[in-house]
Design a protein around this motif. Sequence first.
Motif, PDB file in Angstrom:
ATOM      1  N   LEU A 238      18.808   5.455 -34.113  1.00 32.85           N
ATOM      2  CA  LEU A 238      19.627   5.754 -35.451  1.00 32.85           C
ATOM      3  C   LEU A 238      20.184   7.165 -35.398  1.00 32.85           C
ATOM      4  CD1 LEU A 238      16.342   5.064 -37.904  1.00 32.85           C
ATOM      5  CD2 LEU A 238      18.331   3.721 -37.647  1.00 32.85           C
ATOM      6  N   ILE A 239      20.335   7.710 -34.268  1.00 31.72           N
ATOM      7  CA  ILE A 239      20.938   9.091 -34.067  1.00 31.72           C
ATOM      8  C   ILE A 239      22.106   8.624 -33.441  1.00 31.72           C
ATOM      9  CG2 ILE A 239      21.066  11.130 -32.543  1.00 31.72           C
ATOM     10  CD1 ILE A 239      18.159  10.746 -31.905  1.00 31.72           C
ATOM     11  N   THR A 240      23.253   9.017 -34.587  1.00 32.80           N
ATOM     12  CA  THR A 240      24.524   8.621 -34.367  1.00 32.80           C
ATOM     13  C   THR A 240      25.490   9.881 -34.558  1.00 32.80           C
ATOM     14  OG1 THR A 240      25.072   7.871 -36.607  1.00 32.80           O
ATOM     15  CG2 THR A 240      24.166   6.029 -35.080  1.00 32.80           C
ATOM     16  N   GLY A 241      26.732   9.438 -34.440  1.00 30.89           N
ATOM     17  CA  GLY A 241      27.856  10.517 -34.683  1.00 30.89           C
ATOM     18  C   GLY A 241      28.396  11.279 -33.612  1.00 30.89           C
ATOM     19  N   VAL A 242      28.997  12.361 -33.699  1.00 34.13           N
ATOM     20  CA  VAL A 242      29.899  13.054 -32.592  1.00 34.13           C
ATOM     21  C   VAL A 242      29.137  14.292 -32.060  1.00 34.13           C
ATOM     22  CG1 VAL A 242      31.881  13.888 -31.728  1.00 34.13           C
ATOM     23  CG2 VAL A 242      31.971  11.938 -33.279  1.00 34.13           C
ATOM     24  N   ILE A 243      28.944  14.173 -30.810  1.00 34.41           N
ATOM     25  CA  ILE A 243      28.345  15.553 -30.124  1.00 34.41           C
ATOM     26  C   ILE A 243      29.045  15.890 -28.861  1.00 34.41           C
ATOM     27  CG2 ILE A 243      26.364  14.342 -29.081  1.00 34.41           C
ATOM     28  CD1 ILE A 243      26.103  17.803 -30.845  1.00 34.41           C
ATOM     29  N   CYS A 244      29.567  17.139 -28.699  1.00 37.16           N
ATOM     30  CA  CYS A 244      30.239  17.523 -27.687  1.00 37.16           C
ATOM     31  C   CYS A 244      31.425  16.587 -27.401  1.00 37.16           C
ATOM     32  CB  CYS A 244      29.376  17.438 -26.478  1.00 37.16           C
ATOM     33  SG  CYS A 244      27.822  18.423 -26.501  1.00 37.16           S
ATOM     34  N   GLY A 245      32.067  16.223 -28.336  1.00 38.73           N
ATOM     35  CA  GLY A 245      33.321  15.500 -28.242  1.00 38.73           C
ATOM     36  C   GLY A 245      33.115  13.879 -28.077  1.00 38.73           C
ATOM     37  N   TYR A 246      31.965  13.570 -27.902  1.00 38.88           N
ATOM     38  CA  TYR A 246      31.457  12.045 -27.572  1.00 38.88           C
ATOM     39  C   TYR A 246      30.832  11.378 -28.714  1.00 38.88           C
ATOM     40  CZ  TYR A 246      32.149  13.463 -22.721  1.00 38.88           C
ATOM     41  OH  TYR A 246      32.731  14.179 -21.835  1.00 38.88           O
ATOM     42  N   ARG A 247      31.244  10.179 -29.122  1.00 38.06           N
ATOM     43  CA  ARG A 247      30.537   9.497 -30.220  1.00 38.06           C
ATOM     44  C   ARG A 247      29.404   8.761 -29.550  1.00 38.06           C
ATOM     45  NH1 ARG A 247      30.200   8.271 -34.982  1.00 38.06           N
ATOM     46  NH2 ARG A 247      32.199   9.405 -35.665  1.00 38.06           N
ATOM     47  N   ILE A 248      28.313   9.043 -29.939  1.00 38.53           N
ATOM     48  CA  ILE A 248      26.881   8.744 -29.424  1.00 38.53           C
ATOM     49  C   ILE A 248      26.528   7.225 -29.371  1.00 38.53           C
ATOM     50  CG2 ILE A 248      24.420   8.898 -29.656  1.00 38.53           C
ATOM     51  CD1 ILE A 248      24.745  11.708 -30.899  1.00 38.53           C
ATOM     52  N   GLU A 249      27.263   6.538 -30.337  1.00 39.62           N
ATOM     53  CA  GLU A 249      26.906   5.141 -29.933  1.00 39.62           C
ATOM     54  C   GLU A 249      27.644   4.343 -29.186  1.00 39.62           C
ATOM     55  OE1 GLU A 249      28.668   6.222 -34.288  1.00 39.62           O
ATOM     56  OE2 GLU A 249      27.322   7.104 -32.922  1.00 39.62           O
ATOM     57  N   GLU A 250      28.785   4.830 -28.904  1.00 34.59           N
ATOM     58  CA  GLU A 250      29.641   4.356 -27.853  1.00 34.59           C
ATOM     59  C   GLU A 250      29.529   4.899 -26.341  1.00 34.59           C
ATOM     60  OE1 GLU A 250      33.602   5.335 -29.065  1.00 34.59           O
ATOM     61  OE2 GLU A 250      33.541   4.355 -30.993  1.00 34.59           O
ATOM     62  N   ILE A 251      28.362   5.376 -25.991  1.00 34.22           N
ATOM     63  CA  ILE A 251      28.029   5.878 -24.705  1.00 34.22           C
ATOM     64  C   ILE A 251      27.384   4.808 -24.167  1.00 34.22           C
ATOM     65  CG2 ILE A 251      26.789   7.582 -23.330  1.00 34.22           C
ATOM     66  CD1 ILE A 251      27.273   9.667 -25.456  1.00 34.22           C
ATOM     67  N   GLU A 252      27.886   4.345 -22.976  1.00 34.85           N
ATOM     68  CA  GLU A 252      27.306   3.344 -22.305  1.00 34.85           C
ATOM     69  C   GLU A 252      25.990   3.797 -21.426  1.00 34.85           C
ATOM     70  OE1 GLU A 252      30.238   0.747 -20.621  1.00 34.85           O
ATOM     71  OE2 GLU A 252      31.432   0.468 -22.520  1.00 34.85           O
ATOM     72  N   ASN A 253      26.138   4.738 -20.707  1.00 33.98           N
ATOM     73  CA  ASN A 253      25.113   5.171 -19.796  1.00 33.98           C
ATOM     74  C   ASN A 253      23.942   5.655 -20.521  1.00 33.98           C
ATOM     75  OD1 ASN A 253      23.689   7.572 -18.071  1.00 33.98           O
ATOM     76  ND2 ASN A 253      24.811   6.339 -16.789  1.00 33.98           N
ATOM     77  N   SER A 254      22.961   5.133 -20.366  1.00 29.39           N
ATOM     78  CA  SER A 254      21.711   5.335 -21.148  1.00 29.39           C
ATOM     79  C   SER A 254      21.153   6.696 -20.951  1.00 29.39           C
ATOM     80  CB  SER A 254      20.529   4.147 -20.810  1.00 29.39           C
ATOM     81  OG  SER A 254      19.959   4.147 -19.376  1.00 29.39           O
ATOM     82  N   LEU A 255      21.250   7.145 -19.971  1.00 32.83           N
ATOM     83  CA  LEU A 255      20.602   8.790 -19.785  1.00 32.83           C
ATOM     84  C   LEU A 255      21.504   9.359 -20.325  1.00 32.83           C
ATOM     85  CD1 LEU A 255      19.061  10.822 -18.295  1.00 32.83           C
ATOM     86  CD2 LEU A 255      20.321  10.747 -16.410  1.00 32.83           C
ATOM     87  N   THR A 256      22.821   9.343 -20.172  1.00 27.15           N
ATOM     88  CA  THR A 256      23.821  10.276 -20.972  1.00 27.15           C
ATOM     89  C   THR A 256      23.514  10.274 -22.535  1.00 27.15           C
ATOM     90  OG1 THR A 256      25.625  10.080 -19.185  1.00 27.15           O
ATOM     91  CG2 THR A 256      26.406  10.779 -21.283  1.00 27.15           C
TER      92      THR A 256
END
Length: 121
Positions: A77-95
Amino acid sequence: MEVTDKHNERIAKMTFASVYPHYLAKVEKKGRTKAELYQVIEWLTGYDETKLQKLIDNKITFEVFFKNAKLNPNAHLITGVICGYRIEEIENSLTKQVRYLDKLVDELAKGRKMEKILRVG
């Protein structure tokens, strides 16, 4: 922004101990407490204050930190932009998990209510 393999590798090898003081300084500068920071980290990872201190003392990497964490089932449920990255679009699970933590710390520092940060109904 696109997350590269080099970026993911750098995050995996970074130690939690190297970032934690920055998290703490950020929230305290905005009038929040160490206890609130611990509450947010425990909600996301399952690590209590004692366990967290051991992980800091042992200078574990984010890779190990999240590998052994019990990620909260509502973390998605944590979504949005952080450090210039849209969280829900990050594919690498650790990142993505590291960015979840970054986002929670950011919300805490911005004065968001704890119920909202912890994604409570």
